[in-house]
Design a protein around this motif. Structure first.
Motif, PDB file in Angstrom:
ATOM      1  N   PRO A  25      46.176  40.879  42.438  1.00 25.92           N
ATOM      2  CA  PRO A  25      45.333  42.003  42.833  1.00 25.92           C
ATOM      3  C   PRO A  25      44.927  42.836  41.629  1.00 25.92           C
ATOM      4  O   PRO A  25      45.746  43.096  40.733  1.00 25.92           O
ATOM      5  CB  PRO A  25      46.224  42.808  43.789  1.00 25.92           C
ATOM      6  N   GLY A  26      43.659  43.226  41.590  1.00 28.90           N
ATOM      7  CA  GLY A  26      43.140  43.972  40.457  1.00 28.90           C
ATOM      8  C   GLY A  26      42.486  45.274  40.873  1.00 28.90           C
ATOM      9  O   GLY A  26      42.719  45.798  41.976  1.00 28.90           O
ATOM     10  N   LYS A  27      41.621  45.776  40.010  1.00 26.32           N
ATOM     11  CA  LYS A  27      41.025  47.096  40.224  1.00 26.32           C
ATOM     12  C   LYS A  27      40.136  47.157  41.453  1.00 26.32           C
ATOM     13  O   LYS A  27      39.752  48.243  41.888  1.00 26.32           O
ATOM     14  CB  LYS A  27      40.231  47.508  38.981  1.00 26.32           C
ATOM     15  N   GLU A  28      39.825  45.985  42.029  1.00 26.63           N
ATOM     16  CA  GLU A  28      39.058  45.992  43.280  1.00 26.63           C
ATOM     17  C   GLU A  28      39.772  46.790  44.372  1.00 26.63           C
ATOM     18  O   GLU A  28      39.131  47.406  45.227  1.00 26.63           O
ATOM     19  CB  GLU A  28      38.768  44.569  43.754  1.00 26.63           C
ATOM     20  N   LEU A  29      41.114  46.812  44.328  1.00 20.81           N
ATOM     21  CA  LEU A  29      41.849  47.589  45.336  1.00 20.81           C
ATOM     22  C   LEU A  29      41.672  49.091  45.131  1.00 20.81           C
ATOM     23  O   LEU A  29      41.800  49.869  46.085  1.00 20.81           O
ATOM     24  CB  LEU A  29      43.336  47.242  45.308  1.00 20.81           C
ATOM     25  N   MET A 121      34.917  39.709  32.145  1.00 27.07           N
ATOM     26  CA  MET A 121      33.672  39.771  32.922  1.00 27.07           C
ATOM     27  C   MET A 121      33.916  39.330  34.368  1.00 27.07           C
ATOM     28  O   MET A 121      33.417  39.951  35.314  1.00 27.07           O
ATOM     29  CB  MET A 121      32.604  38.883  32.282  1.00 27.07           C
ATOM     30  N   VAL A 122      34.692  38.254  34.532  1.00 28.67           N
ATOM     31  CA  VAL A 122      35.005  37.788  35.883  1.00 28.67           C
ATOM     32  C   VAL A 122      35.751  38.868  36.655  1.00 28.67           C
ATOM     33  O   VAL A 122      35.443  39.151  37.825  1.00 28.67           O
ATOM     34  CB  VAL A 122      35.827  36.481  35.819  1.00 28.67           C
ATOM     35  N   LEU A 123      36.732  39.511  36.010  1.00 33.86           N
ATOM     36  CA  LEU A 123      37.466  40.587  36.678  1.00 33.86           C
ATOM     37  C   LEU A 123      36.535  41.724  37.090  1.00 33.86           C
ATOM     38  O   LEU A 123      36.695  42.307  38.168  1.00 33.86           O
ATOM     39  CB  LEU A 123      38.571  41.123  35.772  1.00 33.86           C
ATOM     40  N   PRO A 156      33.219  46.067  45.857  1.00 34.27           N
ATOM     41  CA  PRO A 156      34.373  45.317  45.332  1.00 34.27           C
ATOM     42  C   PRO A 156      34.712  44.154  46.261  1.00 34.27           C
ATOM     43  O   PRO A 156      34.182  44.038  47.373  1.00 34.27           O
ATOM     44  CB  PRO A 156      35.486  46.371  45.351  1.00 34.27           C
ATOM     45  N   MET A 157      35.616  43.285  45.795  1.00 35.77           N
ATOM     46  CA  MET A 157      36.088  42.161  46.605  1.00 35.77           C
ATOM     47  C   MET A 157      37.607  42.283  46.798  1.00 35.77           C
ATOM     48  O   MET A 157      38.386  41.508  46.243  1.00 35.77           O
ATOM     49  CB  MET A 157      35.755  40.831  45.932  1.00 35.77           C
ATOM     50  N   PRO A 158      38.056  43.239  47.614  1.00 38.96           N
ATOM     51  CA  PRO A 158      39.500  43.497  47.721  1.00 38.96           C
ATOM     52  C   PRO A 158      40.287  42.403  48.429  1.00 38.96           C
ATOM     53  O   PRO A 158      41.517  42.343  48.307  1.00 38.96           O
ATOM     54  CB  PRO A 158      39.550  44.806  48.517  1.00 38.96           C
TER      55      PRO A 158
END
Length: 410
Positions: A25-29, A121-123, A156-158
């Protein structure tokens, strides 16, 4: 036991797991906000720092049990670099953002192509873009201006840490899925580039049984490989019956599947996918949520010799259907929450039925589902318990968060 020679090799739900795909899980959350949770298919907002700690512990538990862990974001970046397709990826990603303004599209493209590190970039494409990040003077479209209270240029894509859904593995191939909602269908773009361009997984090395360009929806949480002969697919909130019939014709032609069982579980958020109410945990054992048993309909799809399929509604008890299909004398259905209406409802909501089997009788579960975990242990299963207090807020468990790439045959 056959030697694994292909990058994808999955002929069961329970064969010893050798290689698995996750997304940390990344910054999308951190781009989840209360007013727009429904749009992004979330019911709550996880705390990112703790969600990452829980996910890292989940990954480490898999490694400690002999599983090689790969990450979606890393494979996608490797594929883009290997194929020299960075601009193509950005163009296709932009085409699915819903952004209408040409000036804004150019600004986003310049921003992404200006990033030297493809992985970063992907992130960023996963994280989304807030309106405060990029300002374009003039050139905005009416649709850009219309949602004045919406805080994002690009959503985003959470849901990405549920890697089970955008594509599903079986035999030596994948279904690259067409997902129900726009917010999740964008996730399948990463799979497309991995299976088109990655040095290990691209360039025709992996069979493709379904494609994201199909018009009917199917999601990986509804696809369960019960054995080398039997696939189960849920007709659900997220998977269309037409997709199953289409998939069946291709699988019968290209694999050794002999039966595809279509489970009608209903279009209900709490029963989002088949694997939230039904998973295989041993040769003859399954977890199940008792609420689906009463009105459950199951169709048995089998091949005709001419390329068409037979479809027959089964009339037997589920235990007998499964035992017969798997060549077992009998099977045991282990009911989430021990069948208690309160415990089963609570623990199914917290993914007590969503177990990840890493070897026959060895399963990864959330530690919080104490009633279900107790009866699993009483049934002779070995449990690997992981914390999921933040991860579960996305309504998914260990199976949802993992996509097997290779399993040993059983």
């Amino acid at each position: 036991m056959s030697e694994i020679t292909r990058p994808i090799h999955v002929k069961s739900e329970i064969g010893p797991l050798k290689k698995v795909l996750l997304h940390r899980p990344g910054k999308e959350l951190e781009n989840l906000v209360p007013d727009f949770l429904e749009r992004l298919l979330f019911d709550d907002i996880p705390y990112l720092e703790d969600a990452q700690k829980e996910h890292d512990a989940f990954a480490e538990a898999l490694r400690e049990n002999g599983v090689e862990v790969l990450y979606l974001e890393k494979l996608a970046a490797e594929a883009i670099d290997a194929g020299g397709v960075k601009e193509q990826f950005v163009d296709e990603w932009l085409a699915e953002t819903g952004v209408q303004s040409q000036a804004m599209l150019k600004a986003l493209k310049d921003y992404l192509l200006g990033m030297d590190d493809t992985y970063e970039m992907v992130l960023k494409t996963m994280e989304g873009f807030r309106k405060t990040e990029i300002e374009v003077e003039g050139g905005k479209s009416l649709s850009d201006l219309y949602e004045t209270d919406y805080p994002f240029i690009v959503d985003p894509m959470p849901n990405l840490y549920f890697t089970r859904d955008p594509f599903a593995t079986m035999y030596n191939g994948v279904t690259l899925n067409h997902m129900m909602s726009d917010t999740r269908n964008r996730e399948t773009l990463y799979g497309k580039f991995i299976f088109d361009h990655h040095p290990e997984y691209g360039n025709g090395k992996v069979d493709r049984f379904y494609d994201r360009e199909e018009l009917t929806r199917i999601e990986g949480g509804d696809e369960l490989v019960l054995s080398k002969d039997v696939l189960a697919v849920g007709i659900s909130q997220r998977t269309d019956a037409r997709s199953i019939e289409k998939l069946a014709g291709r699988l019968f032609k290209e694999t050794d599947f002999k039966h595809i069982f279509a489970f009608l579980i209903g279009e209900n958020r709490k029963f989002m996918h088949l694997d939230t109410v039904f998973t295989m945990v041993d040769y003859d054992k399954f977890t199940i949520h008792p609420e689906i048993e009463g009105g459950l309909k199951v169709w048995d799809i089998t091949p005709n010799g001419d390329g068409s399929v037979n479809i027959k509604e089964t009339e037997d008890e589920l235990e007998n259907i499964l035992a017969d299909a798997l060549g077992q004398d009998s099977v045991q259905l282990i009911r989430c929450g021990d069948g208690d209406p309160v415990a089963s409802a609570r623990e199914q909501w917290n993914d007590g039925s969503n177990t990840l089997t890493i070897a026959p009788g060895v399963v990864v579960v959330y530690d919080r589902n104490t009633v279900t975990n107790r009866i699993l242990e009483e049934a002779g299963l070995k449990l690997i318990k992981v914390r999921g207090s933040e991860l579960v807020r996305g309504r998914g468990g260990p199976r949802c968060m993992s996509m097997p790439l290779q399993r040993e045959d059983i």
